[in-house]
Scaffold this motif. Structure first.
Motif, short mmCIF file in Angstrom:
data_model
loop_
_atom_site.label_atom_id
_atom_site.label_comp_id
_atom_site.label_asym_id
_atom_site.label_seq_id
_atom_site.Cartn_x
_atom_site.Cartn_y
_atom_site.Cartn_z
N GLY A 66 0.83 -1.20 0.00
CA GLY A 66 0.00 0.00 0.00
C GLY A 66 0.87 1.26 0.00
O GLY A 66 0.58 2.23 -0.71
N GLY A 67 1.95 1.24 0.78
CA GLY A 67 2.87 2.37 0.79
C GLY A 67 3.56 2.55 -0.55
O GLY A 67 3.73 3.68 -1.03
N GLN A 68 3.95 1.44 -1.17
CA GLN A 68 4.60 1.53 -2.48
C GLN A 68 3.65 2.07 -3.54
O GLN A 68 4.05 2.86 -4.40
CB GLN A 68 5.12 0.15 -2.88
CG GLN A 68 6.28 -0.34 -2.01
CD GLN A 68 6.67 -1.77 -2.34
OE1 GLN A 68 6.08 -2.40 -3.21
NE2 GLN A 68 7.66 -2.28 -1.63
N VAL A 69 2.39 1.64 -3.49
CA VAL A 69 1.41 2.15 -4.45
C VAL A 69 1.21 3.65 -4.26
O VAL A 69 1.14 4.42 -5.23
CB VAL A 69 0.07 1.39 -4.30
CG1 VAL A 69 -1.03 2.10 -5.08
CG2 VAL A 69 0.22 -0.04 -4.80
N ALA A 70 1.13 4.08 -3.00
CA ALA A 70 0.97 5.51 -2.73
C ALA A 70 2.17 6.30 -3.25
O ALA A 70 2.02 7.37 -3.85
CB ALA A 70 0.78 5.74 -1.23
#
Length: 473
Positions: A66-70
Motif C-alpha cells: 500500500g505504501g509503495q502504491v501511494a
C-alpha cells in the motif's frame, strides 16, 4: 457476591440431591461428553499460531505494498506534471519557430526587392554619369544646360551644379548599396535564428517524448503494484478466514475438554454425595439405636433412683451431685446456651465458619475434607460452641483452647449438666479435634462434618469422649 463457580456448585448440589432422593437415579449417569486428546489440542493450538503468524506476515506485506502504491502514485503525478510542462515548452518552441520562419521569409523577400532596386538604380546612374563625362545627354537635362550657357561664369556654375548632381547620385547609390547589405545581413540573421529555433524545438520535442515515456513506464509500474496489492489483499482475506477456522476449532476442542473435566468433577461430586448419604443413613440408624439404648438406660436409672420394695425404705437413696463453688455458671445460663444452640439446627456445616455473632462463610480446604466450604455459610464445631455461649463468654475459635478457657471445672460424664461442653481427642488436650454442647439425657447438639448440618446426636456418636468443661466455672 455469587460467582459462576458458586452457581455451578449450586446446580451440582441440586442435581446430586435429586439423584440421591430418587432410587436408582444414581445408575442413570449421562453419557460422557467427547474428550479431545492432548495431541488434538496441541495441534489445534499450533494451527492457530501458524495461521496468526501468516496473517501478521501478510498484513505487513499488504501495508508495504500500500505504501509503495501511494509512492508510485505520487511519482506518477510528478512525472505527469513534468510531461505537461514539456508539452507546453514544445508548443512554445514551435510557435517561436513559426514566428521566426515568417520573419525570415519576410526579411529574405525584402532583401531580394532591395537588391533588385539597388541594382537597377545603380545601372541607371552609372549610365548617366558616363554620359555626362563623355558629352552625352543625361536624363535630367544636365547636358543641355551646359551647352546653353551664355558666358564662362554661367558655364562654371552649371558645371558645378553638374558635379553636385553627380555627387548626390553617387551618394544615393552608396546608401542604396548599404541598405542592401543591411537587408542581406538581416536576412542572414533571420535564417540563423530560424535554425536555432529549429534546434530548440527539436530539443523540446525530445524532452517531451522522454517525459511521456517516463509517465508511461511509471503508470505501468503503478498498475503492476496495484495488481500485486489486490492479489495480496485477496490472500490476506483467505488467511484471515483460515485463522478464524483454526481459532474456532481450538475453541471447540478447548470447550469440549472443559465440559469433560466438569463432567468428571460432577461425577466425582455425585459419588461423594452418595458416600456421604450412605454415611448419614448409617449414622442415623446407629443414632436411633443409641437413642433407644439411652432412653432404656435412663428409664432404668429413674426406676433405680426411685427405689422399690416399699414399707421401710429398703431401696437405694439418690444423692444429687454437688456443683462446684465459684465462677458465674448457673443452670439457667446453661439452659440458655442450649436453647441458643438449638436455634441453629439444620444450619450447614462450614469449616472454620461461625462465631459468637452467628454463622459465616467457611474456608475451602480440601486437605481437611472441606473443598467447597468457602461457599457455605454456617458453623463448624467450635464456632457453634462460641455462638451458644456468646452472650456470657468469649472463647477462641479452637476446640483445644476452649477446653481450658471456657471454665476450670471438668465434670465427669456422670455429672454433666445442660450447656456443658464435651470434647473428643486423638490424644491429650492438644489432640482435641471436636466439641459439642450437652443438652441432657445423653444427647448433644453439634456441627458434625463438612456436608452435614447442625443436628442433635447421641453424646457417644462421635467416638470416645475425652472430657468435659463447664463454662463460667
Amino acid at each position: 457476591m455469587p460467582t459462576r463457580g458458586v452457581a455451578a456448585l449450586t446446580v451440582l448440589a441440586l442435581s446430586a440431591a435429586t439423584l440421591l432422593a430418587v432410587p436408582g437415579a444414581a445408575h442413570a449417569a449421562p453419557k460422557p461428553p467427547p474428550n479431545p486428546t492432548n495431541g488434538q489440542l496441541s495441534a489445534a493450538a499450533a494451527a492457530k499460531a501458524a495461521a496468526n503468524a501468516e496473517v501478521s506476515r501478510r498484513s505487513a506485506a499488504v501495508g508495504r505494498l500500500g505504501g509503495q502504491v501511494a509512492a508510485a502514485q505520487s511519482e506518477l503525478a510528478a512525472l505527469q506534471g513534468t510531461a505537461e510542462l514539456a508539452e507546453q515548452k514544445v508548443a512554445y518552441a514551435v510557435s517561436k519557430q513559426r514566428d521566426g520562419e515568417t520573419a525570415a521569409r519576410t526579411a529574405i523577400a525584402a532583401n531580394k526587392t532591395a537588391v533588385a532596386a539597388v541594382t537597377a538604380n545603380n545601372n541607371d546612374r552609372v549610365r548617366e554619369v558616363q554620359a555626362i563625362y563623355i558629352g552625352g545627354e543625361s536624363s535630367d537635362g544636365a547636358t543641355g544646360a551646359l551647352l546653353q550657357a551664355k558666358n564662362p561664369s554661367q558655364l562654371l556654375s552649371q558645371s558645378t551644379l553638374t558635379d553636385f548632381i553627380v555627387d548626390n547620385k553617387m551618394d544615393a547609390i552608396g546608401r542604396s548599396q548599404r541598405l542592401a547589405v543591411t537587408a542581406s545581413n538581416t536576412a542572414a540573421k533571420a535564417r540563423l535564428a530560424v535554425q536555432r529555433l529549429k534546434t530548440l524545438t527539436a530539443a523540446a520535442q525530445s524532452a517531451q517524448r522522454a517525459a511521456a515515456a517516463a509517465v508511461s513506464l511509471q503508470a505501468a509500474r503503478k498498475s503492476s503494484l496495484e495488481a500485486t496489492l489486490a492479489s495480496s489483499r485477496t490472500a490476506l482475506v483467505a488467511e484471515q478466514n483460515a485463522f478464524s477456522a483454526a481459532q474456532a476449532s481450538l475453541v471447540k476442542l478447548t470447550g469440549q475438554r472443559a465440559t469433560y473435566v466438569a463432567y468428571q468433577r460432577y461425577q466425582a461430586y455425585l459419588r461423594e454425595q452418595r458416600r456421604l448419604a450412605a454415611l448419614a443413613a448409617a449414622r442415623a440408624k446407629r443414632l436411633a439405636a443409641q437413642r433407644a439404648a439411652a432412653q432404656a438406660a435412663a428409664a432404668r436409672a429413674r426406676k433405680n433412683h426411685q427405689g422399690g420394695g416399699g414399707g421401710g425404705g429398703g431401696g437405694n437413696t439418690y444423692n444429687p451431685p454437688v456443683d462446684p463453688v465459684g465462677g458465674s455458671w448457673s443452670a439457667a445460663r446453661g439452659r440458655a446456651a442450649v436453647a441458643r444452640a438449638m436455634t441453629t439446627l439444620g444450619t450447614p456445616y462450614a469449616w472454620a465458619g461461625g462465631g459468637a455473632s452467628g454463622p459465616s462463610y467457611g474456608v475451602c480446604d480440601a486437605s481437611n475434607g472441606a473443598p467447597n466450604d468457602c461457599y457455605v455459610r454456617g458453623y463448624d464445631c467450635s464456632g457453634l460452641a462460641m455462638y451458644a455461649w456468646g452472650p456470657y463468654l468469649s472463647m477462641p475459635h479452637y476446640a483445644a483452647s476452649q477446653y481450658t478457657v471456657a471454665g476450670s471445672y471438668h465434670p465427669p460424664l456422670s455429672k454433666l449438666k445442660p450447656g456443658d461442653l464435651l470434647f473428643w481427642s486423638n490424644g491429650g488436650i492438644s489432640g482435641i479435634h471436636h466439641v459439642a454442647i450437652y443438652i441432657g439425657s445423653g444427647q448433644i447438639v453439634q456441627a458434625p462434618y463438612s456436608g452435614g448440618n447442625v443436628e442433635i446426636s447421641s453424646m457417644y456418636d462421635p467416638g470416645t469422649i475425652f472430657g468435659a468443661t463447664r463454662p463460667l466455672t
